[in-house]
Design a protein around this motif. Structure first.
Motif, PDB file in Angstrom:
ATOM      1  N   LEU A 132       0.835  -1.198   0.000  1.00 51.43           N
ATOM      2  CA  LEU A 132       0.000   0.000   0.000  1.00 51.43           C
ATOM      3  C   LEU A 132       0.871   1.251   0.000  1.00 51.43           C
ATOM      4  O   LEU A 132       0.601   2.219  -0.724  1.00 51.43           O
ATOM      5  CB  LEU A 132      -0.901  -0.031   1.239  1.00 51.43           C
ATOM      6  CG  LEU A 132      -2.139   0.879   1.231  1.00 51.43           C
ATOM      7  CD1 LEU A 132      -3.067   0.524   0.081  1.00 51.43           C
ATOM      8  CD2 LEU A 132      -2.863   0.745   2.573  1.00 51.43           C
ATOM      9  N   THR A 139      -1.445   7.262   1.233  1.00 48.44           N
ATOM     10  CA  THR A 139      -2.661   6.674   1.781  1.00 48.44           C
ATOM     11  C   THR A 139      -2.535   6.413   3.278  1.00 48.44           C
ATOM     12  O   THR A 139      -3.459   6.696   4.062  1.00 48.44           O
ATOM     13  CB  THR A 139      -2.990   5.365   1.046  1.00 48.44           C
ATOM     14  OG1 THR A 139      -3.194   5.642  -0.340  1.00 48.44           O
ATOM     15  CG2 THR A 139      -4.235   4.710   1.617  1.00 48.44           C
ATOM     16  N   SER A 186      -9.694   2.588   8.423  1.00 43.32           N
ATOM     17  CA  SER A 186      -8.855   1.835   7.490  1.00 43.32           C
ATOM     18  C   SER A 186      -9.706   1.093   6.471  1.00 43.32           C
ATOM     19  O   SER A 186      -9.345   1.002   5.286  1.00 43.32           O
ATOM     20  CB  SER A 186      -7.972   0.850   8.264  1.00 43.32           C
ATOM     21  OG  SER A 186      -7.086   1.535   9.122  1.00 43.32           O
ATOM     22  N   VAL A 190      -9.110   1.867   2.595  1.00 42.66           N
ATOM     23  CA  VAL A 190      -8.638   0.796   1.709  1.00 42.66           C
ATOM     24  C   VAL A 190      -9.654   0.521   0.612  1.00 42.66           C
ATOM     25  O   VAL A 190      -9.303   0.336  -0.562  1.00 42.66           O
ATOM     26  CB  VAL A 190      -8.340  -0.481   2.527  1.00 42.66           C
ATOM     27  CG1 VAL A 190      -8.125  -1.674   1.597  1.00 42.66           C
ATOM     28  CG2 VAL A 190      -7.109  -0.271   3.403  1.00 42.66           C
ATOM     29  N   CYS A 193      -9.355   3.061  -2.036  1.00 42.22           N
ATOM     30  CA  CYS A 193      -8.006   3.240  -2.590  1.00 42.22           C
ATOM     31  C   CYS A 193      -8.014   3.008  -4.098  1.00 42.22           C
ATOM     32  O   CYS A 193      -8.701   2.099  -4.598  1.00 42.22           O
ATOM     33  CB  CYS A 193      -7.050   2.257  -1.905  1.00 42.22           C
ATOM     34  SG  CYS A 193      -5.364   2.365  -2.499  1.00 42.22           S
ATOM     35  N   GLU A 201      -7.639  -7.217   0.496  1.00 39.85           N
ATOM     36  CA  GLU A 201      -8.157  -6.012   1.130  1.00 39.85           C
ATOM     37  C   GLU A 201      -8.182  -6.158   2.644  1.00 39.85           C
ATOM     38  O   GLU A 201      -7.840  -5.225   3.374  1.00 39.85           O
ATOM     39  CB  GLU A 201      -9.562  -5.692   0.604  1.00 39.85           C
ATOM     40  CG  GLU A 201      -9.551  -4.933  -0.702  1.00 39.85           C
ATOM     41  CD  GLU A 201     -10.912  -4.335  -1.029  1.00 39.85           C
ATOM     42  OE1 GLU A 201     -11.859  -4.613  -0.268  1.00 39.85           O
ATOM     43  OE2 GLU A 201     -11.017  -3.615  -2.034  1.00 39.85           O
ATOM     44  N   ALA A 204      -4.782  -5.657   4.045  1.00 41.89           N
ATOM     45  CA  ALA A 204      -4.401  -4.248   4.001  1.00 41.89           C
ATOM     46  C   ALA A 204      -5.102  -3.461   5.100  1.00 41.89           C
ATOM     47  O   ALA A 204      -4.509  -2.556   5.707  1.00 41.89           O
ATOM     48  CB  ALA A 204      -4.731  -3.663   2.628  1.00 41.89           C
ATOM     49  N   VAL A 205      -6.359  -3.793   5.382  1.00 40.01           N
ATOM     50  CA  VAL A 205      -7.095  -3.111   6.454  1.00 40.01           C
ATOM     51  C   VAL A 205      -6.410  -3.354   7.795  1.00 40.01           C
ATOM     52  O   VAL A 205      -6.184  -2.430   8.587  1.00 40.01           O
ATOM     53  CB  VAL A 205      -8.558  -3.586   6.490  1.00 40.01           C
ATOM     54  CG1 VAL A 205      -9.242  -3.096   7.766  1.00 40.01           C
ATOM     55  CG2 VAL A 205      -9.310  -3.093   5.261  1.00 40.01           C
TER      56      VAL A 205
END
Length: 728
Positions: A132, A139, A186, A190, A193, A201, A204-205
């Motif tokens: 990310l 971000t 988040s 995300v 994004c 995902e 990433a969160v």
């Protein structure tokens, strides 16, 4: 806008010897005006579900981050790992709507191209965060800024409210609501994004949630009632005595053990050492700036010894101060993330009068690279009473009291201060030999002068086998063991001093020291010295005369001064440099341990606890005849050989037959002490101990060594030894 698919795999997480996850630090940037307001309703709707996802144990560890008095500035890696693993399966179920303003704020041209990195652990949330940052720069910083701003929004006041009474309840609640807020934000960020993360995902969160939550917690307020709850927690958990040691930075010639972070007074103490202030003490240091060592001891009552156990303190002052809430700590110049002292709340957590005993040494020393000033502050509850100056000997104290200064104290150990800056500082043995050449010194240590090796390679190998470097100097030979101790052994000193004298100083990281003297093959003394010891040899007595061994200042130097006096040569830094530059050392085949008799009392019983007990009587062995003890010792050696499968080995069988180690057997016994050569070490030690001239020592220590050969069956072996003796 086209969402660009990117597949993320692996993890840049650094290797850890213990399970855990180091949450990375992320900066926060202020979000565009109105962005937080545009997503506050979405976040508020997601908060109840997000709160339910956060487990309590890691929430408490996160909740203490940034709280004054908690001492927590970053979440524990084990708690962070537990939290990340708990959130991974459920983070995907949190699916808040993404406001258009969030998508618009992240519209930027994503980076093109590829990237690669290696991984040692599979942490999908960490690798997703890494990707990310790489593919959608800004971000992470945006999310951190949003969490900080939303945490203060009135519309989220109910969602962010922390309920509880105890410290644990309040810390858990604070951590849970901040983590839930970070999780909700988040998820929105995300999902909005511009980079598609395929099936990652959720990872990433989670990867984004942890660092942005920490960023908010480091700057967020404490829950209502937390300070009182923390005090109550400290009172419940506090135990006496309480010891803590710190390296404190002296500022303007003083440091404070104080509550809060007040401006320290610049007035000089009338007693020459310490001033009482509300909530604590201000101590005057010798150096205007630099690092000093401070030991704080908190007791339940007045100590019996106020002078300091004989240690060579220069100044001792006893005085009273009034504790406001009992949270005094040691502030330093590095006060992050707030103005809170780094070593907070060292004192007992109760208000009221406190009696303090402040001890100092080394204030007259010039500042150097290492802390030379030491302080000890002993505290206990006691009604206020007048201050008492118990000791006043340093020159600074005399100046501050307006008294004539005493003459400077002679410190011959100062010439060895360089040792503390060298590789020798933690553990070494330095031996000076007279009446010998380098080759004979190497042989005296058990080395072969015809087989030199690289000293640098030995240091880099970090092996445990002994070695020595030698250097011819004026009138003597210098022998240095880096992290070795053979020069402190009796047989080595006897061999080295056969045609002259030898003296050695040994020290290690555990503060164990030994000072040794030998002349003409006789060890005159080999002890850990104190100023109270009685010395028989006049040369040894002259070597240690006037040295304050009770003081801990430059102890290594104090143990090297007698070596120089006894041998006539002073180990210099230039000698050390020549040894390092020469890069020559010699491996040592260690001599076998020196034999010692067992000490008995006047009635023939053991003076000390027995090393081996046969049956119920600890004094059975001392009651046996010498011939029986000798036979028992060699019986034990034979049993050890049988157990080891070595009874038929020629050096073993021959040694048993002659009741003494043969030349080959002695070499094998010495080799058994080396790394990777110790398969039969304890068998050989049983043989060696059986050779002790003292029959009682031969039997007792021979049985002990043989018992190690039998391992878990040692009790059975000792029972057989008792049967071998028969009725007494």
């Amino acid at each position: 806008m086209t969402r660009r698919p990117v597949h993320l795999a692996g993890s840049p997480q650094a290797y850890r010897t213990q399970p855990g996850y180091d949450v990375p630090a992320v900066p926060a940037v202020a979000p565009p005006p109105g962005l937080a307001g545009a997503m506050v309703e979405t976040v508020r709707a997601a908060m109840p579900q997000a709160v339910a996802m956060v487990p309590g144990e890691p929430a408490a560890a996160f909740g203490r981050v940034g709280l004054r008095g908690s001492g927590v500035r970053w979440p524990d890696p084990a708690a962070a790992l537990m939290l990340a693993e708990a959130l991974m399966p459920v983070a995907g179920s949190l699916s808040p709507e993404v406001p258009q303003a969030v998508r618009a704020a992240q519209v930027r041209e994503p980076r093109s191209g590829g990237f690669a990195y290696a991984t040692l652990q599979n942490r999908p949330w960490d690798s997703a965060l890494f990707g990310l940052k790489a593919m959608a720069p800004g971000t992470v910083e945006l999310a951190a800024g949003l969490v900080r701003e939303l945490a203060t929004f009135p519309l989220l006041a109910d969602a962010m409210r922390v309920e509880g009474v105890t410290e644990a309840e309040l810390a858990t609640g604070r951590g849970r609501v901040h983590l839930a807020l970070a999780l909700a934000v988040s998820s929105v960020v995300v999902r909005g994004c511009p980079v598609a993360l395929r099936d990652e995902e959720s990872a990433a969160v989670v990867g984004l949630t942890l660092p942005v939550a920490v960023s908010a917690l480091q700057h967020g307020p404490a829950p209502r009632g937390y300070a009182a709850a923390l005090v109550e927690k400290r009172r419940v958990e506090y135990t006496f005595p309480h010891h803590t040691t710190h390296y404190v930075v002296s500022v303007a010639g003083r440091f404070g053990l104080v509550e809060g972070n007040p401006v320290l007074p610049l007035e000089e103490p009338a007693n020459g050492l310490v001033t009482a202030v509300p909530g604590g003490l201000v101590v005057r240091t010798g150096a205007a700036s630099g690092v000093v060592s401070v030991l704080v001891i908190v007791l339940a009552e007045r100590p019996e010894d106020v002078v300091g156990g004989g240690r060579g303190w220069d100044e001792i002052v006893e005085l009273s101060y009034l504790a406001v809430d009992g949270s005094a700590g040691l502030p330093t110049v590095q006060q992050w993330p707030s103005s809170e002292p780094v070593a907070a709340e060292l004192t007992s957590p109760w208000p009221g009068p406190v009696r303090a005993l402040v001890r100092a040494e080394g204030r007259d020393e010039p500042p150097g690279e290492r802390a030379t000033e030491s302080y000890e502050i002993v505290l206990w509850p006691e009604p206020a009473s007048p201050e008492v100056v118990h000791k006043k000997t340093d020159r600074l104290g005399h100046r501050l009291r307006g008294e004539p200064e005493p003459p400077p104290v002679e410190q011959p150990e100062r010439v060895f201060e360089w040792v503390g800056r060298s590789v020798l500082s933690e553990a070494a043995t330095v031996t000076v030999v007279t009446g010998a050449d380098p080759e004979s010194v190497v042989r005296g240590f058990g080395g072969d002068p015809a087989e030199p090796v690289s000293m640098r390679e030995l240091l880099e190998d970090f092996g445990i086998d002994p070695w020595v470097a030698v250097l011819p100097v004026e009138g003597a030979v210098l022998a240095v063991e880096f992290n070795g101790w053979q020069g402190a052994q009796g047989p080595v000193l006897q061999a080295l001093s056969r045609n002259g004298s030898a003296s050695s100083s040994y020290w290690n990281v555990n503060a164990v020291r030994r000072l040794s003297f030998a002349r003409r093959g006789v060890v005159l003394d080999s002890e850990e010295w104190t100023s109270q010891m009685r010395l028989d040899d006049p040369d040894v007595r002259a070597a240690v005369e006037g040295i304050d061994f009770d003081s801990y200042r430059n102890t290594t130097g104090k143990y090297l001064v007698p070596v120089a006096r006894f041998t006539g040569y002073t180990f210099a830094e230039a000698d050390y440099a020549r040894i390092v530059e020469a890069d020559v050392a010699y491996r040592i085949l260690p001599l076998l341990p020196e034999h010692y008799p067992v000490e008995l009392q006047a009635d023939g019983t053991l003076r000390w606890a027995p090393e081996v007990v046969l049956g119920d009587d600890p004094n059975l062995l001392p009651s046996l005849p010498a011939d029986t003890l000798r036979d028992l010792a060699w019986w034990a050696a034979g049993e050890a050989a049988q157990q080891s499968g070595m009874a038929a080995h020629h050096p073993v069988a021959e040694s048993l037959a002659r009741r003494g180690l043969t030349t080959d057997a002695e070499r094998l016994a010495r080799e058994s002490t080396l790394e990777g050569r110790g398969e039969h070490h304890w068998m050989w030690m049983a043989f060696h101990e059986a050779s002790n001239p003292d029959p009682l020592a031969a039997a007792m220590r021979g049985l002990k060594s043989a018992g190690y050969v039998f391992g878990t069956a040692s009790a059975e072996f000792l029972a057989r030894a008792r049967s071998w003796i028969g009725p007494v």
